[in-house]
Enzyme design. Structure first.
Site, PDB file in Angstrom:
ATOM      1  N   GLY A 141       5.337   2.188   0.186  1.00  0.00           N
ATOM      2  CA  GLY A 141       5.957   2.878  -0.865  1.00  0.00           C
ATOM      3  C   GLY A 141       5.342   2.466  -2.135  1.00  0.00           C
ATOM      4  O   GLY A 141       5.974   2.682  -3.162  1.00  0.00           O
ATOM      5  N   SER A 158       0.958  -1.224   0.058  1.00  0.00           N
ATOM      6  CA  SER A 158       0.063   0.011   0.176  1.00  0.00           C
ATOM      7  C   SER A 158       0.850   1.280   0.047  1.00  0.00           C
ATOM      8  O   SER A 158       2.246   1.028   0.097  1.00  0.00           O
ATOM      9  CB  SER A 158      -0.951   0.100   1.281  1.00  0.00           C
ATOM     10  OG  SER A 158      -0.154   0.105   2.360  1.00  0.00           O
ATOM     11  N   LYS A 159       0.253   2.448   0.164  1.00  0.00           N
ATOM     12  CA  LYS A 159       1.113   3.613  -0.087  1.00  0.00           C
ATOM     13  C   LYS A 159       1.895   3.810   1.131  1.00  0.00           C
ATOM     14  O   LYS A 159       3.086   4.519   0.851  1.00  0.00           O
ATOM     15  CB  LYS A 159      -0.083   4.877  -0.168  1.00  0.00           C
ATOM     16  CG  LYS A 159      -0.670   5.107  -1.350  1.00  0.00           C
ATOM     17  CD  LYS A 159      -1.448   6.351  -1.625  1.00  0.00           C
ATOM     18  CE  LYS A 159      -1.825   6.396  -3.081  1.00  0.00           C
ATOM     19  NZ  LYS A 159      -2.573   7.926  -3.292  1.00  0.00           N
ATOM     20  N   ARG A 160       1.565   3.112   2.324  1.00  0.00           N
ATOM     21  CA  ARG A 160       2.491   3.428   3.264  1.00  0.00           C
ATOM     22  C   ARG A 160       3.881   2.577   3.224  1.00  0.00           C
ATOM     23  O   ARG A 160       4.600   2.787   4.190  1.00  0.00           O
ATOM     24  CB  ARG A 160       1.653   2.979   4.915  1.00  0.00           C
ATOM     25  CG  ARG A 160       1.074   1.578   4.845  1.00  0.00           C
ATOM     26  CD  ARG A 160       0.366   1.263   6.014  1.00  0.00           C
ATOM     27  NE  ARG A 160      -0.038  -0.304   6.166  1.00  0.00           N
ATOM     28  CZ  ARG A 160       0.784  -1.050   6.889  1.00  0.00           C
ATOM     29  NH1 ARG A 160       1.918  -0.795   7.380  1.00  0.00           N
ATOM     30  NH2 ARG A 160       0.306  -2.333   6.925  1.00  0.00           N
TER      31      ARG A 160
END
Length: 471
Positions: free
Chosen positions: A248, A244-246
């Protein structure tokens, strides 16, 4: 069943949906397809699957194309836009309808909802129950076209990554080919496009593995050659959870513009996510083309590690051409003076992990006087610090030549006369010259700034003209 004889060059494709930027997982899929085609002397095609008209945007399409070009993943021939081929997709569905491999389904949305609720209540798999499969009446009502899929037996895919995977046909259903408004579904469009583009190898994420069995039923109904499948495990975060975005999971452009990653570094890192060649970590593009084959892709999900990416990027920064890096960094520091940046690059890139770090380290070269001081630099320019700066200023002004040897000799003389270590002198000197507490080596800073700018900045510090942070 393999689609083509081993002697025929393969045709691979990357088929992103332009509802967002080029995702890091998509970039790896594109890379694997590109490498497989280049390794075997085949073709790599690009298809933009823009059939979701509500979510597909021109900006996303351009971002995908830009990301592909930046990564150096050139495609053969023009890119194909799926939506423009809707008439061809419908033509295939109608051909299946005509030969009995598809049928009209007049079930209403309400009926289908009721069917699914009953299946949920009975804890049965939710799939279409075939209620219109064998009916011959044709009411004057809206309908969809469904594939008449096999209901008995099983199908096995000899996947190049996953190995043999078998599914019972009873677990599949008669999926929709054409919606009630006559538009084709994703399942239909993908199969028709792959066939018409002569794709021989479908290399994609393993989240598409279930789709492969449904698509294979359609391929066999049309009596088309079957592609070779290779479903690659998805990338996970460092904690093993879905990326996920957390973790990267950003668009490719963010790695370039925000994180300062070079394309060769990102390619190298993505290549090693799930594929390997012995203990080799740094792999050039030429080596990747020579060594890559899909059979070496592992079955387990790989974990995204930003620190490892940074380390690989640091390697490529040190290897990169100085003028090229100067061209990348110049807009980041707001200058057109690539000449000074090029001269400074051997110093700036030595320990940097990103072009962002290089830009940050280079800003002192282009700051206008009087320099603003950060909090740490201001703390160093006490009365004692300024006194040392004044002594260094006089020694430098008397230097017969502006060379690294002469400058070092002058500064060391000041430190020696004051009974101090070089660091005690270099700290306030750095603060006066750069406005911060970190910079390249102090003698490199002196050499890069030159005599005139160096003395002017030191004069500003001595006279207290620098802007200091608010108390």
């Amino acid at each position: 069943m393999n689609a083509t004889p081993a002697s025929k060059p393969p045709v691979t494709r990357f088929a992103p949906s332009p509802t967002g930027f080029l995702h890091i997982g998509g970039a790896r899929t594109a890379l694997f397809n590109w490498l497989y085609a280049r390794h075997h002397g085949g073709k790599f095609l690009l298809r933009i699957e823009d059939t979701d008209r509500a979510r597909s945007t021109d900006a996303a399409i351009e971002a995908i194309l830009d990301g592909m070009r930046w990564l150096g993943l050139d495609w053969d021939g023009p890119e194909i836009y799926q939506f423009s081929r809707a008439a061809r997709h419908a033509e295939v569905a109608n051909a299946l309808l005509a030969n009995g491999h598809a049928y009209r389904c007049y079930a209403t949305p309400e009926e289908l909802t009721e069917m699914r609720e009953a299946q949920r209540a009975a804890k049965l798999p939710m799939r279409y129950d075939g209620r219109w499969r064998d009916r011959t009446d044709t009411p004057d009502l809206p309908f969809v076209v469904r594939l008449r899929a096999p209901q008995t037996g099983e199908v096995t895919i000899e996947d190049r990554v996953q190995g043999p995977v078998t599914v019972q046909n009873a677990e599949l259903d008669d999926f929709v080919l054409l919606r009630s408004d006559g538009t084709p579904t994703y399942m239909l469009s993908v199969v028709v496009d792959d066939h018409d583009m002569a794709v021989t190898h479908v290399i994609r994420g393993d989240d598409h593995l279930n789709n492969a069995f449904r698509q294979l039923a359609l391929i066999r109904a049309m009596q088309w050659p079957e592609p070779t499948y290779a479903h690659v495990p998805l990338i996970h975060g460092s904690d093993g959870a879905k990326l996920s975005k957390r973790h990267g999971a950003l668009g490719v452009e963010a790695y370039r513009d925000e994180l300062g990653i070079l394309p060769e570094a990102l390619n190298n890192y993505l290549l090693r996510l799930g594929w390997g060649h012995g203990d080799d970590e740094i792999i050039t593009r030429e080596q990747a083309i020579a060594w890559f084959d899909i059979d070496a892709v592992g079955r387990s999900p790989s974990r995204f590690d930003t620190k490892k990416l940074d380390n690989i990027n640091g390697h490529y920064l040190r290897e990169a051409d100085d003028a090229r890096l100067a061209g990348i960094v110049a807009p980041m520091v707001g200058t057109g003076d690539t000449g000074l940046l090029t001269r400074a690059m051997p110093v700036l890139k030595t320990r940097a992990k990103s072009t962002v770090e290089i830009a940050d380290g280079a800003r002192f070269l282009f700051d206008t006087r009087p320099l603003p001081l950060d909090e740490g630099a201001a703390a160093l320019l006490t009365s004692d610090g300024i006194a040392l700066v004044g002594q260094v200023r006089n020694a430098l002004a008397d230097a017969s030549e502006w060379t690294a040897t002469a400058l070092e000799e002058a500064v060391r003389q000041v430190a020696g006369d004051a009974g101090l270590g070089l660091g005690k002198v270099a700290q306030p000197l750095r603060a006066a010259l750069t406005g911060r507490t970190t910079s390249p080596g102090i003698f490199d800073v002196l050499a890069l700034l030159g005599r005139e700018e160096t003395l002017a900045r030191l004069d500003d510090a001595i006279s207290g003209r620098n802007a200091r942070p608010a108390a």
